[in-house]
Design an enzyme around this catalytic site. Structure first.
Site, PDB file in Angstrom:
ATOM      1  N   HIS A 282      49.792  22.746  42.117  1.00  0.00           N
ATOM      2  CA  HIS A 282      49.827  22.801  40.653  1.00  0.00           C
ATOM      3  C   HIS A 282      48.492  23.208  40.062  1.00  0.00           C
ATOM      4  O   HIS A 282      48.069  22.668  39.029  1.00  0.00           O
ATOM      5  CB  HIS A 282      50.238  21.438  40.084  1.00  0.00           C
ATOM      6  CG  HIS A 282      51.680  21.124  40.315  1.00  0.00           C
ATOM      7  ND1 HIS A 282      52.683  21.638  39.527  1.00  0.00           N
ATOM      8  CD2 HIS A 282      52.280  20.386  41.271  1.00  0.00           C
ATOM      9  CE1 HIS A 282      53.848  21.201  39.975  1.00  0.00           C
ATOM     10  NE2 HIS A 282      53.652  20.454  41.033  1.00  0.00           N
ATOM     11  N   ASP A 342      51.306  15.974  44.033  1.00  0.00           N
ATOM     12  CA  ASP A 342      52.737  16.210  44.291  1.00  0.00           C
ATOM     13  C   ASP A 342      53.021  17.663  44.644  1.00  0.00           C
ATOM     14  O   ASP A 342      52.238  18.556  44.341  1.00  0.00           O
ATOM     15  CB  ASP A 342      53.556  15.822  43.048  1.00  0.00           C
ATOM     16  CG  ASP A 342      53.144  16.622  41.824  1.00  0.00           C
ATOM     17  OD1 ASP A 342      51.927  16.872  41.674  1.00  0.00           O
ATOM     18  OD2 ASP A 342      54.016  17.006  41.039  1.00  0.00           O
ATOM     19  N   GLU A 343      54.144  17.863  45.266  1.00  0.00           N
ATOM     20  CA  GLU A 343      54.737  19.179  45.484  1.00  0.00           C
ATOM     21  C   GLU A 343      53.752  20.228  46.011  1.00  0.00           C
ATOM     22  O   GLU A 343      53.569  21.277  45.406  1.00  0.00           O
ATOM     23  CB  GLU A 343      55.355  19.709  44.177  1.00  0.00           C
ATOM     24  CG  GLU A 343      56.419  18.799  43.621  1.00  0.00           C
ATOM     25  CD  GLU A 343      57.046  19.355  42.351  1.00  0.00           C
ATOM     26  OE1 GLU A 343      58.279  19.377  42.276  1.00  0.00           O
ATOM     27  OE2 GLU A 343      56.295  19.753  41.430  1.00  0.00           O
ATOM     28  N   VAL A 344      53.120  19.938  47.124  1.00  0.00           N
ATOM     29  CA  VAL A 344      52.206  20.927  47.703  1.00  0.00           C
ATOM     30  C   VAL A 344      53.005  21.875  48.610  1.00  0.00           C
ATOM     31  O   VAL A 344      53.713  21.438  49.513  1.00  0.00           O
ATOM     32  CB  VAL A 344      51.101  20.231  48.516  1.00  0.00           C
ATOM     33  CG1 VAL A 344      50.112  21.263  49.032  1.00  0.00           C
ATOM     34  CG2 VAL A 344      50.403  19.194  47.650  1.00  0.00           C
TER      35      VAL A 344
END
Lengths: 546, 492
Positions: A282, A342-344
């Protein structure tokens, strides 16, 4: 992102979310409006006794004053501002100066609300924290109403409650019933997440929502300030981050003065501001102003020109983070900072030969979550040196990163929520819940009921485990939300979350809630917050701010 | 007085405009447009709107005078009108209504450069709407909408070239229309008799505001169902429901067995047809629940007398036929929801228009109605009160109103469509962002050439740009996706 790709995502999102829509309709109850014995109180206090006896509040002479015994006085501007604010909420539209005649309280009047801070340190000039005492006691009886609280934070909550007890009679006069209330929050962390990266939110919108939060006794503004699409935070240390990474370097940024103003505005309402600087994923917008921060992705053996997550193998990355977080820790006074995590997406790391070498050197094999943990671990150590606690999204815990014992794990994923809560608390970490409260998902009908029916402690675990759940947050992600639709999308749906997090566990009567919430939403509208309707209905004073 | 401009014989219009970059902001897409890279600057000091030398209207035409003023300040925010006329652009239209649409265009394609210089590229546009009826329905019964909100919506409608405001003014929950013949209807039936009503002057204001923007105001007084609020101020209008031989105290649809119902309707519609200059009146006729009629002994007697047997659809037809006769005697043409067509395929008045609103195979219904020779307005695919879980404008854009098997004659009977914003969950707090820019997607479908506007991908960035223009003009239009506008909405 290219237009086509964005569009594809859009279509995908439409498809995915249709599923939600049909589910929601089934769950709703048909509700019929019947006045609640608790009037318009929202969230419902822990202990309330309302009697039939009613008193008049003379709008011209009514005052909110410091009790003689109070440890806070005229120098406590937090309270003085609050007195003025609540006076205006209660009487603002009807006050007619020149009409005032000073006189003793009539037989059925209440002429004063006395606010009594009982603790020697009122905390008037401090910032609210996770451990702030928000409890208060309120007695409305002749000749005066008395609001007792140990700290100013409880007084703020009590003022809101007092203002909610006031109602208009058939002659338009303000009335209040004889009432005793003893109140405290069920959970200490009651937050709203706003996303200022996917769309920039003008200061005015943020402030209006802080107002609305206070009206719902929320106490945490989780500021998801930067993300892939834009970097609106103007950093003094790295001004090029917003210069290059914001949508516009002047009109779409938060200057240090803006940030300071928001923090103070929030403090005056007993609201903590927790900033989130999400890494290593992100971070596309970070790369624009900070060369070599992101990992260059490779296509075959040559760099493709695109970039992935933060590059975890360079020393420069960590010295950058050290400087940035040192700034952040001084700009944001709260004891916590949210580090994201989050969400790597590993595909870019995987494509990069330098990263591959590093993986081998470290003996990580092909397990890229180990590399992620490596990065996070170093970041946590950096943040620890700034004397801040940290919050992280659940993946960081799931990947087995070593965390400080006071870390707050933020549970957000929609699947196996109870299992996750169980695991996190079993490992001894405090946690907050967001999974059921992603308010950016919308559907036809009264979805507030779905948010209301959530029980955060429904997972299996010991009493000690349950105590580790310190609260929750309603999240309003910004893909489809900006200043034009944020407020009606958030309110009063977030109010349902507010009651769940403040009131006693047993407060679950949905038709009583419907009645109180309908009135509460009209109150929000009257105070200038465009909170959308629950269903076919009207408010005495409709929203006119168009 | 109606203003009209001389006939022009397919003279292409030279309007302002547009580099490739700016073309993205035009919405809905004109029928034909060519623009070149050649670009002119517009100096607010010298720019002026003027009537062409050969124009049949000159200064004094209220519609255009007002439009010039409006669009000047939209094109040049914060500038004061200049005085020198430079003949650069011409806008030709047969009537003022066409001129209004062209004005809206010119704006769309105007773009601002850094600083305060305004440019237009050399452009030629020839434009006309694909469908003549392009409507927006607002529901002021389930929630009251302050007049200000309606006016704001009319502004936004004109930017998307909508031309009909379908005013679903009363319904079950409330009766906000203040009737001069029957003031009891709103004093008893509105949410509040003083603050939640539309006075006669409110209605006039809405109509004249709409007219200046080339928008017709089509009132709907839906009956015989959807009339609970009517009953409060008009006793004996609704059918008393029975339970076990005695009145249950609840009421059903308008009582079709009683002559007084028709007398009441005749007087009400006489007033309505005088108040609303529009030549059509929407009579509703949808979702009639016949269970109450069934329970009522007087209605049963009437059914027998009329020889309807047990077919309540015949009773419904009888009622609607009476209403249609009332309105045609007033020289108004009636529009009804598709329900009326369904229980009543026998054509009573060939001019009657049917609004197709039900989900499912709506084009099948369009085909049936046009086959019967009636005109159709399509609403089914455009129920915008259903909020997209995301921004689902695509759903409203990819609608093909004529994609049914039928003759050319049948297709011609499809005169347009309308966007419906029902009010269960919508009031002044959330109306604008829920309506815009999603309704604009429907607007382009109704105005533009279908072949040129079939690609969602190509429309996307143009619509994004258009929504920023709406924001700039103060319309609270929500975002399509992640991104930004140069000037963000500054309200709350």
């Amino acid at each position: 992102m290219s237009a086509t790709l964005r569009l594809a995502l859009l279509l995908l999102a439409v498809a995915v979310c249709q599923g939600y829509q049909s589910n929601d309709i089934d769950e709703e109850d048909e509700l019929v409006y019947e006045p609640s014995k608790y009037g318009s109180l929202w969230p419902l206090p822990q202990k309330v006794r309302v009697s039939e006896v009613s008193f008049k509040l003379p709008s011209a002479s009514f005052k909110i004053v410091d009790a003689k015994e109070s440890s806070a006085g005229p120098s406590c501007s937090l309270l003085q501002n609050a007195y003025r604010r609540y006076y205006e909420y209660m009487f603002g539209s009807v006050r007619k100066p020149g009409y005032v005649k000073s006189r003793a309280a009539g037989p059925s009047e209440i002429s004063e609300l006395q606010v009594w801070i009982t603790s020697a340190d009122s905390e008037c000039d401090s910032y609210p924290s996770l451990t702030s005492d928000e409890s208060y006691e309120l007695t409305v009886d002749q000749p005066n109403a008395v609001l007792k609280a140990s700290k100013v934070w409880g007084a703020l909550r009590g003022l809101e409650t007092f203002s909610q007890l006031v109602y208009e009679d058939a002659y338009g006069a303000k009335n209040i019933n004889s009432t005793t209330i003893s109140d405290f929050p069920r959970f200490a962390h009651r937050g709203i997440l706003l996303d200022t990266s996917r769309h920039f939110l003008p200061i005015k919108v943020i402030l209006a929502n802080l107002e609305a939060m206070a009206m719902n006794k929320f106490n945490v503004f989780h500021w998801h300030i930067v993300d892939d699409p834009s970097f609106p935070y103007l950093s003094r240390t790295f001004p090029q981050l917003s210069q290059q990474g914001a949508y516009h370097p002047y009109t779409h940024v938060y200057t240090p003065a803006d940030v300071k103003m928001i923090i103070e505005f929030a403090r005056l309402r007993g609201i903590r501001v927790i900033p989130e600087f999400d890494t290593p994923g992100h971070t596309q917008s970070w790369g624009k102003g900070q060369k070599d921060l992101l990992t260059p992705c490779y296509s075959g053996t040559t760099p493709s020109g695109t970039f992935g997550p933060v590059n975890p193998i360079l020393n420069t990355t960590y010295s950058f983070m050290r400087q940035l977080f040192s700034e952040i820790s001084s700009v944001f006074p709260d004891a916590y900072v949210h580090l994201g995590g989050d969400e790597v997406d590993f595909s870019c790391w995987r494509s990069n030969p330098d990263i591959q070498n590093f993986m081998e050197q470290q003996g990580f094999g092909q397990d890229y979550s180990k590399l992620e943990s490596f990065y996070i671990q170093k970041l946590l150590d950096i943040v620890t040196t700034t004397q801040k606690g940290y919050m992280i999204w659940q993946e960081v815990f799931d990947n087995g990163v070593k965390l400080k014992p006071d870390t707050v794990v933020h549970v957000w994923m929609g699947n196996r929520v109870e299992e996750e809560m169980q695991n996190v608390t079993e490992a001894g970490y405090t946690t907050i819940l967001s999974s059921p409260w992603y308010l950016d998902y919308i559907s036809y009908g009264q979805d507030w009921q779905k948010y209301y029916k959530v029980e955060p402690l429904s997972f299996k675990g010991t009493e000690a485990q349950k105590k580790l759940v310190i609260g929750g947050e309603a999240c309003l992600w910004g893909e489809y939300v900006d200043a034009t639709n944020l407020t009606p999308r958030l309110w009063p749906r977030a109010s349902a979350v507010a009651e769940r997090l403040w009131s006693a566990k047993e407060v679950t009567d949905i038709s009583d809630a419907y009645s109180r919430l309908s009135m509460h939403r009209c109150r929000l509208v009257e105070r200038g917050i465009p909170a959308e309707p629950l269903f076919t209905s009207f408010c005495p004073h409709e929203y006119k701010g168009v | 007085k109606r203003c009209s401009v001389t006939r022009f014989h397919f003279l292409p219009l030279i309007i302002f405009l547009v580099g490739l970059h700016a073309v993205e902001g035009i919405w809905p897409l004109p029928q034909t447009m060519t623009s070149s890279a050649e670009r002119y600057s517009l100096d607010p000091q010298y720019f002026n709107f003027n009537y062409g030398r050969d124009s049949a209207t000159q200064q004094g035409c209220s519609v255009l005078d007002a439009a010039f003023k409006r669009y000047f300040s939209i094109i040049f925010p914060d500038h004061i009108s200049g005085s020198v006329f430079a003949e650069r652009a011409a806008l030709n239209a047969e009537t003022v209504w066409g001129a209004l649409r062209g004005n809206s265009n010119n704006l769309c394609s105007m773009f601002m450069n850094k600083g305060i210089t305004f440019f237009v590229n050399k452009t030629e546009i020839e434009d006309f709407p694909r469908f003549q009826f392009r409507g927006v329905l607002l529901d002021t019964s389930r929630h009251y909408l302050p007049v200000q909100v309606i006016l704001k919506t009319l502004d936004a409608m004109s930017y998307s070239k909508f031309n009909v405001f379908h005013w679903h003014i009363v319904d079950d929950p409330s009766f906000p229309y203040q009737s001069r013949t029957f003031p009891g209807l709103s004093s008893k039936g509105a949410f509040h008799p003083m603050t939640h009503i539309y006075t006669q002057s409110d209605v006039r204001r809405v109509i004249s505001y709409a007219r200046l923007r080339g928008i017709r105001v089509l009132p709907e007084f839906d009956s015989p169902g959807h009339t609970q609020s009517w009953g409060k101020g008009q006793s004996d209008l609704l059918t008393p429901c029975y339970k076990g031989g005695i009145p249950s105290g609840t009421f059903g649809p308008v009582n079709p067995a009683s002559a007084s119902s028709y007398q009441f309707m005749a007087r009400l519609f006489k007033e309505v047809s005088a108040v609303f200059p529009e030549s059509y009146i929407h009579l509703g006729g949808d979702e009639v629940d016949v269970s109450c009629w069934k329970s009522n002994p007087d209605v049963q007697v009437f059914m027998q007398k009329m020889g309807f047997g047990n077919d309540f659809a015949k009773l419904e037809s009888y009622y609607m036929e009476n209403l249609v006769n009332i309105t045609s005697a007033l020289n108004k043409t009636s529009i009804v929801w598709q329900d009326v067509f369904e229980y009543h395929e026998r054509v009573s008045t060939p001019q009657q228009m049917i609004v197709v609103w039900r989900e499912g195979c709506y084009l099948c219904e369009v085909r049936r109605v046009t086959k019967a020779g009636l005109k159709v307005i399509l609403a089914s695919p455009w129920y915008l009160d259903l909020p997209g879980p995301t921004h689902d404008w695509v759903r409203y854009y990819t609608v093909w109103p004529l994609a049914f098997k039928g003759t050319e004659e049948q297709k011609k009977l499809v005169i347009g469509g309308e966007v419906c914003m029902w009010g269960e969950y919508v009031d002044a707090t959330n109306l604008s962002p829920r309506l815009w820019p999603r309704a604009s997607a429907a607007a382009e479908r109704l105005w533009s050439d279908e072949k040129q506007t079939s690609s969602v991908a190509r429309a996307f960035s143009r619509l994004q740009d258009f929504r920023c223009k709406l924001l700039r003009r103060g319309i609270q239009a929500e975002p399509l996706f992640v991104g930004h506008c140069r000037h963000e909405y500054q309200g709350v």
